[in-house]
Design an enzyme around this catalytic site. Structure first.
Site, mmCIF file in Angstrom:
data_model
loop_
_atom_site.group_PDB
_atom_site.id
_atom_site.type_symbol
_atom_site.label_atom_id
_atom_site.label_comp_id
_atom_site.label_asym_id
_atom_site.label_seq_id
_atom_site.Cartn_x
_atom_site.Cartn_y
_atom_site.Cartn_z
ATOM 1 C CG ASP A 126 82.025 34.112 -84.702
ATOM 2 O OD1 ASP A 126 80.823 33.806 -84.863
ATOM 3 O OD2 ASP A 126 82.479 34.574 -83.635
ATOM 4 N NE ARG A 128 80.283 35.604 -82.086
ATOM 5 C CZ ARG A 128 79.049 35.655 -82.578
ATOM 6 N NH1 ARG A 128 78.057 36.203 -81.862
ATOM 7 N NH2 ARG A 128 78.774 35.170 -83.767
HETATM 8 N N1 LIG Z 1 83.473 41.948 -86.811
HETATM 9 C C1 LIG Z 1 82.169 42.209 -87.073
HETATM 10 N N2 LIG Z 1 81.259 41.966 -86.096
HETATM 11 C C2 LIG Z 1 79.955 42.229 -86.393
HETATM 12 C C3 LIG Z 1 79.528 42.763 -87.630
HETATM 13 N N3 LIG Z 1 78.171 42.922 -87.567
HETATM 14 C C4 LIG Z 1 77.779 42.480 -86.332
HETATM 15 N N4 LIG Z 1 78.866 42.090 -85.644
HETATM 16 C C5 LIG Z 1 78.947 41.511 -84.311
HETATM 17 O O1 LIG Z 1 78.395 40.208 -84.384
HETATM 18 C C6 LIG Z 1 77.865 39.841 -83.113
HETATM 19 C C7 LIG Z 1 76.464 39.321 -83.364
HETATM 20 O O2 LIG Z 1 76.645 38.269 -84.285
HETATM 21 P P1 LIG Z 1 75.486 37.854 -85.307
HETATM 22 O O3 LIG Z 1 76.078 37.044 -86.353
HETATM 23 O O4 LIG Z 1 74.687 39.039 -85.658
HETATM 24 O O5 LIG Z 1 74.555 36.994 -84.462
HETATM 25 P P2 LIG Z 1 74.959 35.700 -83.736
HETATM 26 O O6 LIG Z 1 74.975 36.076 -82.323
HETATM 27 O O7 LIG Z 1 76.174 35.065 -84.272
HETATM 28 O O8 LIG Z 1 73.768 34.740 -84.118
HETATM 29 P P3 LIG Z 1 72.272 34.877 -83.658
HETATM 30 O O9 LIG Z 1 72.250 34.219 -82.288
HETATM 31 O O10 LIG Z 1 71.477 34.151 -84.678
HETATM 32 O O11 LIG Z 1 71.948 36.351 -83.593
HETATM 33 C C8 LIG Z 1 77.961 41.085 -82.251
HETATM 34 O O12 LIG Z 1 79.110 40.972 -81.428
HETATM 35 C C9 LIG Z 1 78.158 42.204 -83.257
HETATM 36 O O13 LIG Z 1 78.941 43.280 -82.720
HETATM 37 C C10 LIG Z 1 80.522 43.006 -88.619
HETATM 38 O O14 LIG Z 1 80.239 43.440 -89.748
HETATM 39 N N5 LIG Z 1 81.811 42.714 -88.306
#
Ligand SMILES: Nc1nc2c(ncn2[C@@H]2O[C@H](COP(=O)(O)OP(=O)(O)OP(=O)(O)O)[C@@H](O)[C@H]2O)c(=O)[nH]1
Ligand SMILES: [Zn+2]
Length: 211
Positions: A126, A128
């Site tokens: 992650d 971010r």
């Molecule tokens: N690299 C990657 N990114 C993903 C994947 N699936 C979703 N994403 C990205 O993950 C981000 C969302 O993350 P999530 O883990 O779904 O949610 P979160 O924001 O971390 O947590 P919540 O606030 O609970 O929804 C978005 O930027 C999506 O594009 C994947 O399989 N691989």
């Protein structure tokens, strides 16, 4: 992190007419938006979501993740309450970008999980950051959040960046056969605080059509 407020306008949606506030990151030129509803400048903690851009989930109805379902659920909850904010951060793919996310999806089609796929591409699980939220919240006069998230790392990162998180509210929605493995991986490898049994399933119409 320097971010500049650019403009604001009304944004009518099926749930409410929000105010749409546009910002630009000076270093990268990235454009982020915040939707607000009601008076968010009063001291009472604001119902909020910090949502990471997911083009596939948010705009292309993907059932591979829960993003699109969470986006709609968050807007609906804010509209029901009549006050709140949704910060829409341009950090697609947990910060690796859309095309790399498609590469990661291809690896997942061959059996990797969402964390393994990122790592095989040379990225962290992650990537971010959330510090861009601080100046946007300050510009909008938002003092404290009741944050809709299942992600403890997001809560921790925001708190460390100086955002006051008054309360975390789960947002478990959109579970379906296509994202079960992704959701369990988020619980198992990314510490997401959720029990799959708590999930509101995606509507049966979607599953019938795609089964
Ligand atoms: N690299 C990657 N990114 C993903 C994947 N699936 C979703 N994403 C990205 O993950 C981000 C969302 O993350 P999530 O883990 O779904 O949610 P979160 O924001 O971390 O947590 P919540 O606030 O609970 O929804 C978005 O930027 C999506 O594009 C994947 O399989 N691989
Ligand atoms: Zn998604």
């Amino acid at each position: 992190m320097t971010i500049r407020f650019i403009a604001a306008s009304q944004l009518p949606t099926p749930w409410a007419t929000f105010m749409l506030h546009g910002f630009q990151e000076e270093s990268s030129g990235k454009e982020h938006v915040v939707l607000t509803l009601g008076d968010v400048t009063t001291p009472a903690p604001v119902l909020a979501r910090v949502h990471s851009e997911c083009l596939t989930g948010d705009a292309l109805f993907s059932m591979r993740c829960d993003c699109g379902y969470q986006l709609q659920e968050a807007l609906k909850r804010i509209a029901d309450e009549g006050r709140g904010a949704l910060l829409y951060l341009r950090q697609e793919g947990r910060g690796i970008g859309l095309l790399n996310k498609i590469r990661a999806y291809a690896l997942q089609d061959d059996g990797a999980d969402t964390v393994e796929a990122n790592e095989r591409l040379g990225f962290g699980a992650d990537q971010r950051r959330y510090d861009i939220c601080v100046p946007m919240l300050a510009h909008l006069g938002i003092q404290s959040l009741r944050l809709m998230t299942n992600n403890p790392r997001k809560v921790e990162a925001l708190s460390q960046d100086g955002v006051e998180i008054h309360e975390r509210l789960p947002i478990t929605t959109g579970r379906n056969p296509f994202n079960e493995h992704y959701l369990t991986t988020k619980v198992g490898k990314l510490d997401h605080m959720m029990d799959l049994d708590d999930f509101t399933p995606a509507s049966s119409v979607d599953i019938e059509r795609d089964a």
